[in-house]
Design a protein around this motif. Structure first.
Motif, PDB file in Angstrom:
ATOM      1  N   ASN A   1      -0.024   5.745  -1.019  1.00 26.64           N
ATOM      2  CA  ASN A   1       1.401   6.087  -1.092  1.00 26.64           C
ATOM      3  C   ASN A   1       2.153   5.255  -2.128  1.00 26.64           C
ATOM      4  O   ASN A   1       3.378   5.143  -2.077  1.00 26.64           O
ATOM      5  CB  ASN A   1       2.052   5.921   0.283  1.00 26.64           C
ATOM      6  CG  ASN A   1       1.425   6.804   1.341  1.00 26.64           C
ATOM      7  OD1 ASN A   1       0.815   6.303   2.276  1.00 26.64           O
ATOM      8  ND2 ASN A   1       1.538   8.110   1.185  1.00 26.64           N
ATOM      9  N   VAL A   2       1.408   4.649  -3.056  1.00 28.55           N
ATOM     10  CA  VAL A   2       1.993   3.914  -4.177  1.00 28.55           C
ATOM     11  C   VAL A   2       1.366   4.453  -5.461  1.00 28.55           C
ATOM     12  O   VAL A   2       0.136   4.447  -5.596  1.00 28.55           O
ATOM     13  CB  VAL A   2       1.743   2.399  -4.064  1.00 28.55           C
ATOM     14  CG1 VAL A   2       2.338   1.669  -5.271  1.00 28.55           C
ATOM     15  CG2 VAL A   2       2.331   1.852  -2.763  1.00 28.55           C
ATOM     16  N   VAL A   3       2.179   4.933  -6.387  1.00 34.51           N
ATOM     17  CA  VAL A   3       1.665   5.445  -7.659  1.00 34.51           C
ATOM     18  C   VAL A   3       1.039   4.284  -8.423  1.00 34.51           C
ATOM     19  O   VAL A   3       1.717   3.280  -8.695  1.00 34.51           O
ATOM     20  CB  VAL A   3       2.783   6.088  -8.493  1.00 34.51           C
ATOM     21  CG1 VAL A   3       2.240   6.559  -9.842  1.00 34.51           C
ATOM     22  CG2 VAL A   3       3.403   7.268  -7.750  1.00 34.51           C
TER      23      VAL A   3
ATOM     24  N   HIS B   1       3.422  -1.323   2.554  1.00 34.66           N
ATOM     25  CA  HIS B   1       2.246  -1.918   1.925  1.00 34.66           C
ATOM     26  C   HIS B   1       2.664  -2.868   0.795  1.00 34.66           C
ATOM     27  O   HIS B   1       2.095  -3.960   0.648  1.00 34.66           O
ATOM     28  CB  HIS B   1       1.334  -0.828   1.370  1.00 34.66           C
ATOM     29  CG  HIS B   1       0.116  -1.348   0.667  1.00 34.66           C
ATOM     30  ND1 HIS B   1      -0.980  -1.844   1.345  1.00 34.66           N
ATOM     31  CD2 HIS B   1      -0.162  -1.488  -0.666  1.00 34.66           C
ATOM     32  CE1 HIS B   1      -1.884  -2.250   0.474  1.00 34.66           C
ATOM     33  NE2 HIS B   1      -1.424  -2.051  -0.752  1.00 34.66           N
ATOM     34  N   ILE B   2       3.641  -2.477   0.007  1.00 34.45           N
ATOM     35  CA  ILE B   2       4.137  -3.337  -1.079  1.00 34.45           C
ATOM     36  C   ILE B   2       4.657  -4.651  -0.510  1.00 34.45           C
ATOM     37  O   ILE B   2       4.370  -5.735  -1.035  1.00 34.45           O
ATOM     38  CB  ILE B   2       5.236  -2.601  -1.870  1.00 34.45           C
ATOM     39  CG1 ILE B   2       4.630  -1.441  -2.668  1.00 34.45           C
ATOM     40  CG2 ILE B   2       5.989  -3.567  -2.790  1.00 34.45           C
ATOM     41  CD1 ILE B   2       5.652  -0.505  -3.281  1.00 34.45           C
ATOM     42  N   HIS B   3       5.414  -4.585   0.580  1.00 32.14           N
ATOM     43  CA  HIS B   3       6.005  -5.791   1.168  1.00 32.14           C
ATOM     44  C   HIS B   3       4.957  -6.737   1.735  1.00 32.14           C
ATOM     45  O   HIS B   3       5.251  -7.918   1.956  1.00 32.14           O
ATOM     46  CB  HIS B   3       7.009  -5.402   2.255  1.00 32.14           C
ATOM     47  CG  HIS B   3       8.278  -4.860   1.720  1.00 32.14           C
ATOM     48  ND1 HIS B   3       9.369  -4.530   2.508  1.00 32.14           N
ATOM     49  CD2 HIS B   3       8.664  -4.576   0.438  1.00 32.14           C
ATOM     50  CE1 HIS B   3      10.346  -4.075   1.751  1.00 32.14           C
ATOM     51  NE2 HIS B   3       9.946  -4.095   0.487  1.00 32.14           N
ATOM     52  N   ALA B   4       3.746  -6.242   1.973  1.00 31.18           N
ATOM     53  CA  ALA B   4       2.680  -7.088   2.505  1.00 31.18           C
ATOM     54  C   ALA B   4       1.892  -7.805   1.406  1.00 31.18           C
ATOM     55  O   ALA B   4       1.070  -8.673   1.700  1.00 31.18           O
ATOM     56  CB  ALA B   4       1.718  -6.243   3.350  1.00 31.18           C
ATOM     57  N   GLN B   5       2.151  -7.463   0.141  1.00 29.77           N
ATOM     58  CA  GLN B   5       1.414  -8.059  -0.979  1.00 29.77           C
ATOM     59  C   GLN B   5       2.047  -9.380  -1.424  1.00 29.77           C
ATOM     60  O   GLN B   5       3.192  -9.675  -1.095  1.00 29.77           O
ATOM     61  CB  GLN B   5       1.375  -7.079  -2.159  1.00 29.77           C
ATOM     62  CG  GLN B   5       0.844  -5.696  -1.804  1.00 29.77           C
ATOM     63  CD  GLN B   5      -0.510  -5.748  -1.142  1.00 29.77           C
ATOM     64  OE1 GLN B   5      -1.479  -6.261  -1.712  1.00 29.77           O
ATOM     65  NE2 GLN B   5      -0.604  -5.212   0.068  1.00 29.77           N
ATOM     66  N   ALA B   6       1.269 -10.141  -2.224  1.00 32.43           N
ATOM     67  CA  ALA B   6       1.738 -11.417  -2.799  1.00 32.43           C
ATOM     68  C   ALA B   6       2.296 -12.330  -1.724  1.00 32.43           C
ATOM     69  O   ALA B   6       3.410 -12.868  -1.842  1.00 32.43           O
ATOM     70  CB  ALA B   6       2.794 -11.149  -3.887  1.00 32.43           C
TER      71      ALA B   6
ATOM     72  N   GLY C   1       4.935  11.343   0.710  1.00 31.14           N
ATOM     73  CA  GLY C   1       5.688  10.602  -0.291  1.00 31.14           C
ATOM     74  C   GLY C   1       4.866   9.500  -0.925  1.00 31.14           C
ATOM     75  O   GLY C   1       4.057   8.852  -0.262  1.00 31.14           O
ATOM     76  N   CYS C   2       5.091   9.276  -2.212  1.00 33.19           N
ATOM     77  CA  CYS C   2       4.339   8.294  -2.984  1.00 33.19           C
ATOM     78  C   CYS C   2       5.322   7.638  -3.956  1.00 33.19           C
ATOM     79  O   CYS C   2       5.927   8.340  -4.781  1.00 33.19           O
ATOM     80  CB  CYS C   2       3.200   9.000  -3.728  1.00 33.19           C
ATOM     81  SG  CYS C   2       1.982   7.927  -4.477  1.00 33.19           S
ATOM     82  N   VAL C   3       5.514   6.314  -3.855  1.00 33.56           N
ATOM     83  CA  VAL C   3       6.565   5.639  -4.619  1.00 33.56           C
ATOM     84  C   VAL C   3       6.023   5.101  -5.933  1.00 33.56           C
ATOM     85  O   VAL C   3       4.889   4.627  -6.010  1.00 33.56           O
ATOM     86  CB  VAL C   3       7.216   4.514  -3.799  1.00 33.56           C
ATOM     87  CG1 VAL C   3       7.920   5.080  -2.582  1.00 33.56           C
ATOM     88  CG2 VAL C   3       6.196   3.466  -3.386  1.00 33.56           C
ATOM     89  N   SER C   4       6.845   5.159  -6.964  1.00 35.89           N
ATOM     90  CA  SER C   4       6.467   4.712  -8.305  1.00 35.89           C
ATOM     91  C   SER C   4       7.426   3.633  -8.780  1.00 35.89           C
ATOM     92  O   SER C   4       8.370   3.261  -8.087  1.00 35.89           O
ATOM     93  CB  SER C   4       6.483   5.906  -9.261  1.00 35.89           C
ATOM     94  OG  SER C   4       6.063   5.531 -10.555  1.00 35.89           O
ATOM     95  N   ASP C   5       7.179   3.128 -10.000  1.00 37.74           N
ATOM     96  CA  ASP C   5       8.035   2.135 -10.664  1.00 37.74           C
ATOM     97  C   ASP C   5       8.007   0.771  -9.980  1.00 37.74           C
ATOM     98  O   ASP C   5       8.958  -0.001 -10.085  1.00 37.74           O
ATOM     99  CB  ASP C   5       9.484   2.627 -10.773  1.00 37.74           C
ATOM    100  CG  ASP C   5       9.705   3.443 -12.027  1.00 37.74           C
ATOM    101  OD1 ASP C   5       8.739   4.078 -12.469  1.00 37.74           O
ATOM    102  OD2 ASP C   5      10.825   3.466 -12.556  1.00 37.74           O
ATOM    103  N   LEU C   6       6.927   0.452  -9.324  1.00 39.68           N
ATOM    104  CA  LEU C   6       6.812  -0.842  -8.651  1.00 39.68           C
ATOM    105  C   LEU C   6       6.804  -1.988  -9.656  1.00 39.68           C
ATOM    106  O   LEU C   6       6.167  -1.911 -10.690  1.00 39.68           O
ATOM    107  CB  LEU C   6       5.515  -0.879  -7.824  1.00 39.68           C
ATOM    108  CG  LEU C   6       5.079  -2.247  -7.293  1.00 39.68           C
ATOM    109  CD1 LEU C   6       6.123  -2.805  -6.343  1.00 39.68           C
ATOM    110  CD2 LEU C   6       3.736  -2.134  -6.599  1.00 39.68           C
ATOM    111  N   GLY C   7       7.514  -3.068  -9.314  1.00 40.63           N
ATOM    112  CA  GLY C   7       7.424  -4.311 -10.058  1.00 40.63           C
ATOM    113  C   GLY C   7       8.318  -4.432 -11.265  1.00 40.63           C
ATOM    114  O   GLY C   7       8.422  -5.523 -11.842  1.00 40.63           O
ATOM    115  N   GLN C   8       8.990  -3.362 -11.670  1.00 42.11           N
ATOM    116  CA  GLN C   8       9.781  -3.440 -12.890  1.00 42.11           C
ATOM    117  C   GLN C   8      11.047  -4.264 -12.700  1.00 42.11           C
ATOM    118  O   GLN C   8      11.534  -4.883 -13.638  1.00 42.11           O
ATOM    119  CB  GLN C   8      10.109  -2.034 -13.382  1.00 42.11           C
ATOM    120  CG  GLN C   8       8.866  -1.266 -13.815  1.00 42.11           C
ATOM    121  CD  GLN C   8       9.158   0.164 -14.192  1.00 42.11           C
ATOM    122  OE1 GLN C   8      10.298   0.524 -14.450  1.00 42.11           O
ATOM    123  NE2 GLN C   8       8.137   0.998 -14.211  1.00 42.11           N
ATOM    124  N   ALA C   9      11.570  -4.274 -11.469  1.00 40.74           N
ATOM    125  CA  ALA C   9      12.784  -5.054 -11.219  1.00 40.74           C
ATOM    126  C   ALA C   9      12.558  -6.540 -11.480  1.00 40.74           C
ATOM    127  O   ALA C   9      13.477  -7.265 -11.867  1.00 40.74           O
ATOM    128  CB  ALA C   9      13.244  -4.843  -9.776  1.00 40.74           C
TER     129      ALA C   9
END
Length: 467
Positions: free
Chosen positions: A247-249, A305-310, A332-340
């Motif tokens: 669910n993460v691009v 899942h993103i919030h569980a990383q790093a 749903g599958c979210v994109s643009d991770l990490g750009q902020a």
């Protein structure tokens, strides 16, 4: 809409601000000539509206950035704006010749002296002057062509150096691919690919690049907004590249140089959730309730899942419908991770997705992602954009509007009319609405964690009908 644009321009004049961004607002009518009075203006964007008529000749010396693209403007481009690139005027009805830069002749008319009647000497002198002028002109042209050829050779040499070792993995002027990427292309392939603008977002312009092998990828150009050192950029991209989830691009590749920063993702030909919800009816099929519920469940799982990383410190920072797509199971599958994390600062104008604390701290948090997810849920329930205009041209913020309707106990008026055709879903919609309102709580401490949100959204549908 035209009177609103003129009113905003007048208010802006009074405030003496330097950046005016009125893109994506559905404005029509002509561009207000009063823009010429904005002597402090450095950046102006009126893109993606329905403005018509000719562009006024607003000669603002301080103006450095201009974007009038994707309107219905006609006539000619004023000479005062000829210094801006043609991309600033694309998507209008200008004649093609209006995009060519004004040519400047190096020969100027010689001043006329007194006539020498009955004298061939004057004729000889005049002929010499013309001949010398012609020679000077040819020398200027030859010199310009030589400089142009040298620049072309330098660019070609630079491109060749960048392409060499494009899969070497060190990011030194080359594309860096992540493990598991089955795509086979290099930087030169991207240069040759036909490009189509998909979105001009808060973190850069997104393109669809059609490669020669019939594959297509999404390339986001971050030029001009990245504010971290090379090593920090690479470290952030490595974290994103290792964040693998259905669910993460996935981030397929990135490119870093002094003047250009690119990130490469998979291309989704069905478009974003934003286009599925808000495109013109003739260009889309209505999203049924099951599809919207799958989008919510998938996006929630991806963010959790993103919030569980790093070590539990990774933040998405730019969650919205235009960055959400459907995976092969139509979740749903979210994109643009990490750009902020690599940008100058979080976008202050993110179309209604930003949590209140971002305005104060200029930082993004995991609780901010929860707020943005809540806005996405409201968008799925109402079919309305996070900020939208009413028939009376009043700008409405979705969170405030839903809150006011719910307080008045008119909850049924919140839901998208397209959902009313589906039977036995009222209780499920009310449950999703309650989850959304928890997520958009004003205080970050009052919002649930994304792991809890996943369970709440998954439990909306129970029994045999469970997705």
């Amino acid at each position: 809409m035209q009177w609103l644009l003129w009113s905003i321009t007048f208010e802006f004049l009074c405030l003496e601000q330097s950046v005016l961004n009125l893109s994506n607002n559905g404005f029509n009518g002509s561009i207000s000539p009063s823009i010429s009075s904005l002597t402090h203006l450095t950046a102006l964007s009126l893109a993606n509206n329905s403005l018509s008529g000719e562009v006024p000749d607003f000669s603002i010396a301080s103006l450095q950035v201009l974007d009038l693209s994707d309107n219905n403007l006609t006539g000619t481009v004023p000479r005062s704006l000829a210094r801006f690139p043609s991309s600033a005027f694309l998507g209008n009805k200008f004649a093609p010749e209006n995009f060519s830069l004004p040519s400047v002749s190096p020969i100027k008319e010689a001043s006329k002296g007194p006539k020498l009647s009955k004298s061939g000497f004057g004729i000889v002198i005049g002929g010499c002057v013309l001949l010398l002028g012609l020679i000077a002109f040819l020398m200027v042209v030859w010199h310009l062509k030589k400089e142009s050829r040298n620049e072309d050779l330098q660019r070609a040499d630079k491109k060749e150096k960048e392409v060499k070792g494009s899969q070497g993995g060190n990011g030194n002027g080359s594309l860096v691919f992540f493990e598991g990427c089955s795509l086979a292309f290099d930087l030169e392939d991207l240069f040759r690919a036909s490009a189509e603008v998909l979105d001009k977002g808060t973190f850069g312009t997104t393109y669809k690049a059609a490669l020669e092998d019939s594959n297509a990828v999404v390339v986001k150009r971050l030029q001009g907004v990245v504010n971290v050192a090379r090593r920090e950029f690479e470290q952030q991209m490595e974290i994103v590249g290792r964040t693998i989830h259905e669910n993460v691009v996935p981030l397929r590749a990135y490119y870093y140089s002094k003047d250009e920063k690119l990130v490469v993702y998979d291309y989704f030909n069905q478009g974003s959730v934003s286009s599925m919800l808000h495109a013109k009816r003739a260009d889309r099929s209505p999203l049924d309730w099951d599809s919207r519920l799958r989008i919510a469940i998938g996006a929630a799982r991806g963010i959790a899942h993103i919030h569980a990383q790093a070590n539990g410190k990774l933040v998405h920072g730019n969650l919205k419908a235009s960055n959400t797509f459907l995976n092969h199971q139509r979740y749903g599958c979210v994109s643009d991770l990490g750009q902020a994390a690599v940008m100058v600062s979080p976008p202050m104008k993110s179309g209604g997705y930003n949590a209140p604390e971002i305005t104060d701290t200029k930082k993004v948090y995991q609780a901010s992602d929860v707020y943005s997810f809540g806005v996405l849920l409201l968008e799925l329930l109402t079919g309305k954009s996070p900020t939208h205009a009413t028939c009376g041209n009043e700008i409405v913020h979705l969170v405030r509007w839903v809150s006011s309707v719910v307080q008045e106990e008119w909850t049924a008026e919140v839901f998208d009319m397209e959902l009313l055709r589906y039977p036995n879903i009222e209780e499920e919609m009310v449950e999703m609405l309650q989850i959304a309102m928890q997520c958009v709580a004003k205080s970050p401490e009052q919002r649930p964690k994304m792991a809890e949100v996943v369970k709440l959204v998954e439990n909306i549908r129970t029994g045999e009908r469970r997705l």
